[in-house]
Design a protein around this motif. Structure first.
Motif, mmCIF file in Angstrom:
data_model
loop_
_atom_site.group_PDB
_atom_site.id
_atom_site.type_symbol
_atom_site.label_atom_id
_atom_site.label_comp_id
_atom_site.label_asym_id
_atom_site.label_seq_id
_atom_site.Cartn_x
_atom_site.Cartn_y
_atom_site.Cartn_z
ATOM 1 N N UNK A 1 -10.317 26.770 -25.505
ATOM 2 C CA UNK A 1 -9.334 26.375 -24.503
ATOM 3 C C UNK A 1 -10.027 26.033 -23.200
ATOM 4 N N UNK A 2 -9.272 25.410 -22.307
ATOM 5 C CA UNK A 2 -9.842 24.962 -21.039
ATOM 6 C C UNK A 2 -8.897 25.295 -19.884
ATOM 7 N N UNK A 3 -9.472 25.306 -18.677
ATOM 8 C CA UNK A 3 -8.696 25.447 -17.440
ATOM 9 C C UNK A 3 -9.089 24.288 -16.535
ATOM 10 N N UNK A 4 -8.101 23.530 -16.086
ATOM 11 C CA UNK A 4 -8.327 22.390 -15.194
ATOM 12 C C UNK A 4 -7.916 22.753 -13.782
ATOM 13 N N UNK A 5 -8.829 22.519 -12.826
ATOM 14 C CA UNK A 5 -8.530 22.736 -11.414
ATOM 15 C C UNK A 5 -8.868 21.475 -10.641
ATOM 16 N N UNK A 6 -8.186 21.297 -9.516
ATOM 17 C CA UNK A 6 -8.411 20.113 -8.700
ATOM 18 C C UNK A 6 -7.102 19.446 -8.338
ATOM 19 N N UNK A 7 -7.164 18.275 -7.714
ATOM 20 C CA UNK A 7 -5.939 17.603 -7.262
ATOM 21 C C UNK A 7 -4.972 17.248 -8.378
ATOM 22 N N UNK A 8 -5.464 17.079 -9.617
ATOM 23 C CA UNK A 8 -4.570 16.690 -10.718
ATOM 24 C C UNK A 8 -4.139 17.871 -11.572
#
Length: 367
Positions: free
Chosen positions: A311-318
């Motif tokens: 699994x992944x975790x996305x961070x940032x403006x999107x």
């Protein structure tokens, strides 16, 4: 599912500095439509001057009636606070025949049941898309939060009758399990798709049927604008599959949707709760910090000795939900490490949000 561009909130309440992570937080899903001019964690002492409600009074398809089917709110009896009362929730529902999607407007809740006060937020999902969940912003110190947020789920018209809408109200906790406040399970077959429906629904006791997450990852973020140093400390993971042998975490930066920089932790063997406590520093100029995406991916080798992402975790403006707020808090509290648990999202779902462009291949100079 559709993703709507978001702006990073400018401020948020202070967080605790990272240390031993103890319990859980967070997630994400199809698409939210709302204004990001408000903080995700609202300060009860600073109310926004004006809130922009997302109205669903008109549709793009002429087959849907545009008037609202709405009860008189004044005639609704207030919650008595008895053992069977869990509060109520105002929803606005619209089915778009053109795009074949259901729009769920989470308007507000009233008379939520909690000891003292709470920091409530709503988690929305539908039965035909297991694991796809959307979360509203957290509202601080209230039992009657006003959300005014709208999400969309693609549902073919033929599947409406056998699709159920699930909405769960939870009390946000930074380093412990979020406490359930109430729950609504609404069969969409009982809703007339020819009308835009706005009405109050009585919440019931929270159930225990939510699917278990695929695991969680705890890490801290720290950014120093003057030097452009972005530090990611991968602390620990938990709740991973019991069939794993070797586990590690990849930390990757994307710039303008292209892979830019990546690093990885050491491999931890034979544990479903690996402890890393490894720090990685990236140089990201302040002029580029709003153009980068940060992805943390938990990889593992199973019994077949083939590495695959858990699994992944996305961070940032999107990003969205709790990861977006974690990123915003890092920017709002420069030079201060901020730690939080995050639920892992399916790797394919994060990749679709990123819509990665192919990596640039530079020509190799000939000797």
């Amino acid at each position: 599912m559709r993703c709507v561009p978001r702006k990073i909130p400018g401020s948020s309440p202070a967080r605790q500095e990272h240390g031993p992570c103890t319990r859980s937080t967070q997630h994400s899903g199809p698409s939210w439509h709302h204004s990001y001019d408000r903080d995700h964690h609202q300060d009860p002492l600073k109310q926004p001057k004006g809130k922009e409600a997302v109205g669903l009074g008109s549709t793009r398809s002429s087959s849907t009636t545009t008037h609202l089917v709405q009860p008189d709110v004044d005639n609704l009896e207030p919650s008595s606070g008895g053992p069977g009362q869990w509060g109520r929730l105002l929803l606005l529902l619209e089915y778009d025949f053109g795009s074949q999607e259901i729009k769920v407007g989470v308007k507000q809740a009233m008379d939520l049941r909690a000891e003292g006060t709470a920091d409530p937020y709503a988690r929305v999902s539908i039965s035909t898309q297991a694991g796809h969940r959307l979360e509203t912003k957290v509202h601080r110190g209230t039992l009657s939060p006003v959300f005014e947020e709208t999400c969309c789920f693609p549902v073919p018209q033929a599947e409406l009758a056998r699709t159920t809408l699930h909405i769960r109200l939870l009390d946000f906790k930074r380093f412990s399990e979020h406490e359930p406040l109430g729950e609504l399970c609404l069969p969409l077959g009982t809703v007339d798709p020819q009308h835009v429906v706005e009405r109050w629904y009585q919440l019931g006791p929270p159930g225990t049927t939510e699917p278990e997450p695929t695991g969680e990852l705890c890490f801290s973020l720290r950014y120093v604008p003057s030097s452009g140093r972005l530090t990611v400390v991968v602390l620990e993971a938990r709740g991973l599959s019991t069939e794993l042998t070797d586990t590690y975490v990849k930390v990757q930066l994307m710039l303008n949707r292209r892979k830019w920089k990546k690093k990885a932790t050491s491999v931890k063997k034979g544990t479903v709760s690996p402890y890393f406590n490894e720090a990685f520093t990236f140089l990201v100029p302040f002029s580029q910090i709003q153009s980068v995406d940060l992805v943390l991916a938990v990889w593992a080798r199973g019994l077949q000795l083939q590495a695959e992402p858990l699994g992944k975790v996305l961070l940032g403006p999107r990003a969205s939900g709790q990861p977006l707020q974690h990123w915003a808090d890092m920017l709002a509290h420069a030079r201060r490490p901020i730690a939080q648990w995050h639920r892992l999202q399916p790797a394919g779902e994060v990749d679709r949000v990123l819509a990665l462009k192919p990596r640039l291949h530079l020509p190799v100079p000939r000797s």
